[in-house]
Design an enzyme around this catalytic site. Structure first.
Site, PDB file in Angstrom:
ATOM      1  N   PRO A  34       0.813  -1.223   0.000  1.00  0.00           N
ATOM      2  CA  PRO A  34       0.000   0.000   0.000  1.00  0.00           C
ATOM      3  C   PRO A  34       0.847   1.273   0.000  1.00  0.00           C
ATOM      4  O   PRO A  34       1.779   1.394   0.778  1.00  0.00           O
ATOM      5  CB  PRO A  34      -0.765  -0.124   1.322  1.00  0.00           C
ATOM      6  N   ASP A  73      -1.908   2.818   2.824  1.00  0.00           N
ATOM      7  CA  ASP A  73      -1.193   2.862   4.086  1.00  0.00           C
ATOM      8  C   ASP A  73      -1.503   4.216   4.718  1.00  0.00           C
ATOM      9  O   ASP A  73      -1.264   5.247   4.095  1.00  0.00           O
ATOM     10  CB  ASP A  73       0.312   2.732   3.790  1.00  0.00           C
ATOM     11  N   TRP A 510       5.037   0.333   9.983  1.00  0.00           N
ATOM     12  CA  TRP A 510       5.500  -0.778   9.140  1.00  0.00           C
ATOM     13  C   TRP A 510       4.871  -2.089   9.573  1.00  0.00           C
ATOM     14  O   TRP A 510       4.779  -3.039   8.804  1.00  0.00           O
ATOM     15  CB  TRP A 510       7.027  -0.896   9.196  1.00  0.00           C
ATOM     16  N   GLN A 548      12.647  -1.778   0.002  1.00  0.00           N
ATOM     17  CA  GLN A 548      11.708  -2.492   0.866  1.00  0.00           C
ATOM     18  C   GLN A 548      12.304  -3.745   1.492  1.00  0.00           C
ATOM     19  O   GLN A 548      11.633  -4.393   2.292  1.00  0.00           O
ATOM     20  CB  GLN A 548      10.433  -2.845   0.098  1.00  0.00           C
ATOM     21  N   TRP A 552       8.939  -3.241   3.864  1.00  0.00           N
ATOM     22  CA  TRP A 552       7.774  -4.110   3.733  1.00  0.00           C
ATOM     23  C   TRP A 552       8.133  -5.586   3.580  1.00  0.00           C
ATOM     24  O   TRP A 552       7.504  -6.459   4.161  1.00  0.00           O
ATOM     25  CB  TRP A 552       6.946  -3.622   2.544  1.00  0.00           C
ATOM     26  N   LYS A 585      19.085  11.299  -9.037  1.00  0.00           N
ATOM     27  CA  LYS A 585      17.784  11.125  -8.398  1.00  0.00           C
ATOM     28  C   LYS A 585      16.840  12.207  -8.889  1.00  0.00           C
ATOM     29  O   LYS A 585      17.267  13.332  -9.130  1.00  0.00           O
ATOM     30  CB  LYS A 585      17.953  11.307  -6.881  1.00  0.00           C
ATOM     31  N   LYS A 588      12.494  17.728  -6.809  1.00  0.00           N
ATOM     32  CA  LYS A 588      11.968  19.049  -7.145  1.00  0.00           C
ATOM     33  C   LYS A 588      13.108  20.053  -7.201  1.00  0.00           C
ATOM     34  O   LYS A 588      13.153  20.931  -8.044  1.00  0.00           O
ATOM     35  CB  LYS A 588      10.963  19.490  -6.060  1.00  0.00           C
TER      36      LYS A 588
END
Ligand SMILES: [Zn+2]
Ligand SMILES: [Zn+2]
Length: 1020
Positions: A34, A73, A510, A548, A552, A585, A588
């Site tokens: 999620p 999430d 988590w 992750q 996760w 990367k 902004k």
């Protein structure tokens, strides 16, 4: 086009049908990781979704049922910090003042704010997932399920409160778990100081020596409680003199060099002999009773520093353990907000990290600083707010994951990791170094820890709202289980009758996401949840980016193993990160962010999907830029599209009706059907083993074969409306479209509707409702495939020789000589194709030629010869250079081996260089070569001119807008020098350009081109 496909899918409920059609079929289980929708979705969100869509679509076509439930999430620090920022809060005091209920309401609003944008992006890219049934980690049913799982863990004695030193964010005012710690390392400059602690008892005092202590956290010296040495290590008292100052310092013998070159050893002690030696601590700002002596600790090493480690038990896990053994007090001069207590001298009220400066200055002024410098290292920061973390002693709730480490390793060993290296590398290491999971957070917006306690420390872990209601004696099934409402629920302890209150913490968010395998169904409380959960556990497939492994992927496996003794997934894909076109990367700040929807609107969702799936390794960091995407699209998807258009054009012209394949197939037809069936098998195997890049490469190669060889070489047949060619191409395109469907669902759907559905109303309503093609292996002819592949390679070589020679492809050449393994058995049809492609009249085997076209020179290949003949190499090399190179190479090419002196060698033992003699152009690659005879006779030049004329008229046909089958009349004029040639080829030209009339008209002005050709066309 994609917008209308999206409408088509939604109006006809194609996704829903694709799932419902498989009712009763074997389940293939997928779990959606999620996202948190409190920020806008980015291009990196597309990446994982592309893979999460491909494999479920593929497995559905393969006959499985794949239920895809979306999820959101909702809880945790990321959300709280974003809301704090919006409200201009600086810490927990502001939240308390604002009100916990009001603050949590803001958090609830924040995580729903961008659900619309996430949903739009997901739909736009064609990721089929069920939003209507999405799970929300903040829903009461979800929270109840999480409570239930915590109660299971608590009952096993694996959820306990403990007073430990753990990573702690002073800004957020909460402890963090080890996996959160791992996500927040940043490189910073810290001081490195060596400080003198004067010994005041025992032999060291007699010697007037000082302990030399090294630390990179001077702020912890305020709370110095002891100095640890390793009992087995040898320590020396060393006298040194620097700038008139003579002093005696204690360091580990192995680290004595920190004192410089010029040193005198006065005494040597085992660490154990120094125990209980007293010393003067560096700062006496706070009361620490019965402390400040040398203690023994095995963890002390002589890798760096001085071998003497200063102990401040409130700020170090090792320190706490050692000091507890000696019954030393744990004194903490720092408030939970990271600032020194007001009453502390010198640094009172200062943030811990900022106290170093003043403390160092003070040590220097009192002459306690031996030396100090700055050094750069990686230091843990809060993964959400970027504040430097401290190790801080405080009570926290832990899940004792270390006690199931063996089970975790067992489950990991059964897991199919992509890439495979993660299993024993990044993830395996992580499990091997596992420490207990600090699961509680001293925060507000999270799943409340469902543990109630009385003053006598009796404890109960509640597993549902109904259980809580029974305990409290009131109806609580409608209670919002969040803070502060749940905090108000109190009841009498059944053991001692005093009041039980909830322990105030919430849990690590988590944990929420790792509980989704059962909590998404509200297991075990909700109706049908047991059936749903069991049918989908464990997942056949999950996929996220590589970060992750410590998020996760870890919590999913851990909670599954804790609660069900079984990991919750079988296969996991770890994708590389998304970077900009220059490998940076996206941020902004750099202005290089590619917004997902504009990106898909510009290139098409299929283009972005194809790029992510097929261009480059999914496991590496991926550069995403407009040019890179356009490039792969042009090469493959556009070629596929153009082939479809080509087919449609000629099928309509020939009034082609789809039927089964006719019997009179040509060699070319057999070949492309062989490649097609090989492709079906290859793509099926690749996608079954989660290799999208491999599947993409096979599909791209087939599209190239189909368009740039089969179709191009069969143009004349299509022109003639040949049924076998049209039927073969139709078969290829329909099957190819099905194979492409899971990867590029839009274009394949469009083609299905336009190519298949139009012609056959009984066909499936959508390509995504069809079964995945099954290969007919009896049609696969690997020898034939190899022959065509060789044909194409020879053509490529011939073309590059042509390009090198700068003679136009339309100029016929007399002959080409070919060297390629298998040339002699190549069917004549393929040889004719080569001659035609290269516009050469005669082809011959280079072995049969006079050897007059290239100068061959050879040298010994020392590597290969050395391996065979050892020391004799030099002699052989001499013998080789004495042999006629042309004869040697020709002989070797014919028979495979030859004698040089007394040695038997083969072609690999030589480095052969072939330089074309003048008049020839040679191109070679991997042992195959093509030599073109560049000599031009008047006849060849004339034939070249005729081809120029044909091309000129063909182009004019196109630009004048004639239909492909239109017959025309041609009036023409040209330079006098080529008129005779044109006249003599009149019949041939007329046939090629479909001219019924071909007449010279001398009134037409000749043009600027080489032949001066000018034409006027009219419909005949
Ligand atoms: Zn923080
Ligand atoms: Zn009690």
């Amino acid at each position: 086009m994609e917008a209308s496909i999206l409408d088509f899918w939604s109006q006809n409920q194609i996704f829903e049908k694709s799932v419902a059609n498989r009712n009763g079929a074997p389940r293939w289980s997928f779990y959606e990781g999620p996202p948190t929708a409190n920020g806008m979705p980015g291009t990196h969100h597309i990446e994982a979704r592309v893979f999460k869509d491909l494999f479920p679509r593929f497995q559905t076509m393969k006959g499985k049922q794949v239920i895809r439930k979306a999820g959101w999430d909702c809880h945790g620090l990321p959300v709280e910090i974003a809301v704090e920022k919006e409200l201009g809060f600086t810490g927990k005091a502001d939240i308390e003042k604002f009100g916990v209920a009001e603050f949590n309401e803001k958090c609830r609003e924040s995580v729903q704010r961008h659900v619309g944008e996430f949903t739009n992006m997901t739909k736009r890219m064609g990721f089929w997932v069920d939003f209507d049934e999405a799970y929300w980690t903040m829903s009461p049913a979800y929270i109840e399920s999480v409570w239930w799982s915590l109660a299971q863990i608590w009952k096993k004695g694996l959820l306990v409160q403990d007073h430990r030193v753990a990573p702690y964010c002073p800004r957020c005012g909460t402890g963090l778990s080890d996996h959160e710690l791992a996500q927040g390392y940043e490189t910073i400059k810290d001081p490195s100081v060596f400080v003198r602690f004067k010994a005041t008892s025992g032999k060291l005092a007699e010697l007037e020596a000082s302990l030399l202590v090294w630390t990179t956290t001077p702020w912890t010296l305020v709370a110095n409680t002891a100095v640890a040495v390793n009992p087995k290590v040898e320590y020396q008292v060393i006298e040194i003199t620097n700038e008139d100052l003579t002093e005696r310092l204690v360091v580990a013998a192995d680290l004595a060099s920190v004192l410089g070159e010029d040193r005198k050893v006065l005494a040597t002690f085992k660490g154990s002999e120094l125990e209980h030696t007293k010393y003067t601590r560096p700062f006496d700002f706070i009361e620490i009773e019965n402390a400040h002596y040398v203690v023994l600790a095995d963890y002390v090493t002589v890798e760096d520093g001085t071998g003497l480690v200063h102990q401040s038990p409130a700020f170090g896990a090792d320190d706490l353990e050692v000091c507890r053994k000696y019954n030393l007090p744990v004194v903490n001069p720092i408030e939970p907000d990271g600032h020194f207590k007001k009453e502390v001298a010198l640094v009172g009220g200062v943030f811990f990290k900022e106290a170093d400066k003043a403390l160092i200055k003070d040590l220097k002024s009192r002459n306690l600083m031996f030396k100090s410098s700055q050094f750069e290292h990686s230091y843990p920061h809060c993964w959400r707010c970027h504040t430097a973390l401290m190790y801080y002693a405080q009570p926290s709730w832990y899940i004792k994951t270390t006690s199931i480490k063996k089970d975790l390793l067992r489950e990991n060993s059964k897991t199919d990791w992509h890439p495979e290296t993660i299993k024993t590398g990044r993830f395996g290491d992580w499990l091997n170094n596992n420490i207990d999971w600090a699961v509680s957070r001293n925060r507000y917006w999270g799943t409340p820890l469902p543990i109630w306690r009385c003053e006598n420390k009796h404890e109960i872990c509640v597993s549902s709202l109904s259980e809580l209601g029974e305990l409290a004696g009131k109806e609580l099934s409608k209670l919002d289980p969040h803070r502060p409402f749940v905090d108000d629920i109190k009841f009498k302890c059944k053991d001692c009758s005093s009041i039980m209150e909830r322990t105030p913490e919430v849990i690590d968010c988590w944990y929420d996401s790792g509980a989704m395998p059962f909590a998404q169904w509200g297991y075990p409380h909700q109706v049908n949840s047991e059936k749903e959960f069991k049918a989908a556990y464990p997942a056949d497939f999950i996929c996220e980016a590589i970060d992750q492994t410590r998020g996760w992927f870890y919590t999913l496996m851990t909670i599954g193993t804790l609660v069900f003794d079984k990991s919750s997934y079988k296969t996991v894909l770890c994708l590389g990160h998304i970077l900009d076109k220059d490998g940076r990367k996206m941020s902004k700040h750099l202005g290089n962010v590619l917004e997902p929807i504009p990106l898909m609107n510009q290139h098409g969702a299929d283009a972005v999907r194809w790029y992510m799936l097929a261009a480059g390794s999914p496991w590496s960091a991926r550069r995403v830029g407009h040019d890179a995407i356009s490039d792969v699209v042009r090469k493959t998807l556009l070629t596929y599209w153009n082939t479809i258009s080509f087919f449609t054009l000629y099928a309509n012209a020939a009034d082609f009706r789809v039927s089964s394949l006719p019997k009179d197939l040509t060699l070319m037809d057999h070949w492309i059907l062989s490649e097609l069936n090989k492709l079906i098998k290859g793509v099926d195997d690749a996608l079954e083993s989660f290799d999208s890049q491999g599947a993409g490469a096979l599909l791209a190669a087939f599209i190239d074969d189909l368009s740039n060889w089969y179709v191009r070489r069969s143009r004349r047949r299509f022109w003639d409306g040949d049924v076998a060619a049209l039927a073969t191409l139709h078969e290829c395109l329909v099957t190819l479209t099905q194979l492409l469907a899971p990867m590029v669902p839009f274009i394949s759907e469009h083609v299905w509707q336009e190519l298949v559905k139009v012609a056959d109303p009984s066909a499936a309503a959508s390509v995504h409702l069809t079964d995945f093609p099954i290969a007919d292996t009896s049609l696969i002819n690997l020898d034939l495939n190899a022959q065509v592949a060789m044909t194409r390679r020879v053509v490529e070589l011939g073309r590059s020789a042509r390009a090198e020679s700068a003679i136009k492809i339309r100029q016929p050449l007399q002959r080409a000589l070919i060297s390629a393994n298998g040339w002699s058995t190549l069917p004549s049809e393929m040889k004719e194709q080569i001659a035609d492609e290269l516009n050469v009249i005669d082809l011959a085997d280079i072995a049969d030629a006079d050897g007059d076209l290239v100068d061959i020179s050879v040298k010994a290949n020392f590597k290969s010869l050395g391996a065979k003949f050892g020391k004799e190499v030099q002699d052989i090399a001499k013998a080789i250079s004495a042999t006629d190179a042309t004869d040697l190479v020709k002989g070797l090419r014919k028979s495979g081996s030859a004698k040089v002196g007394t040695w038997e060698i083969d072609l690999a033992d030589l480095v052969v260089t072939e330089v074309p003699k003048s008049g020839w152009m040679v191109a070679s690659h991997d042992g195959e070569s093509v030599a073109l005879d560049l000599a031009l006779t008047p006849e060849l030049i004339e034939a070249g001119n005729v081809r120029e004329v044909i091309r000129f008229i063909q182009e004019r046909r196109k630009s004048d807008g004639f239909e492909i089958s239109d017959r025309i009349s041609v009036r023409w004029n040209a330079e006098q020098s080529v008129v005779a040639a044109i006249n003599s080829a009149q019949a041939h030209i007329s046939e090629e350009v479909l001219a019924l009339e071909f007449v010279r008209d001398e009134t037409l002005a000749t043009s600027e081109n080489d032949l001066g050709i000018e034409v006027v066309l009219a419909k005949a």
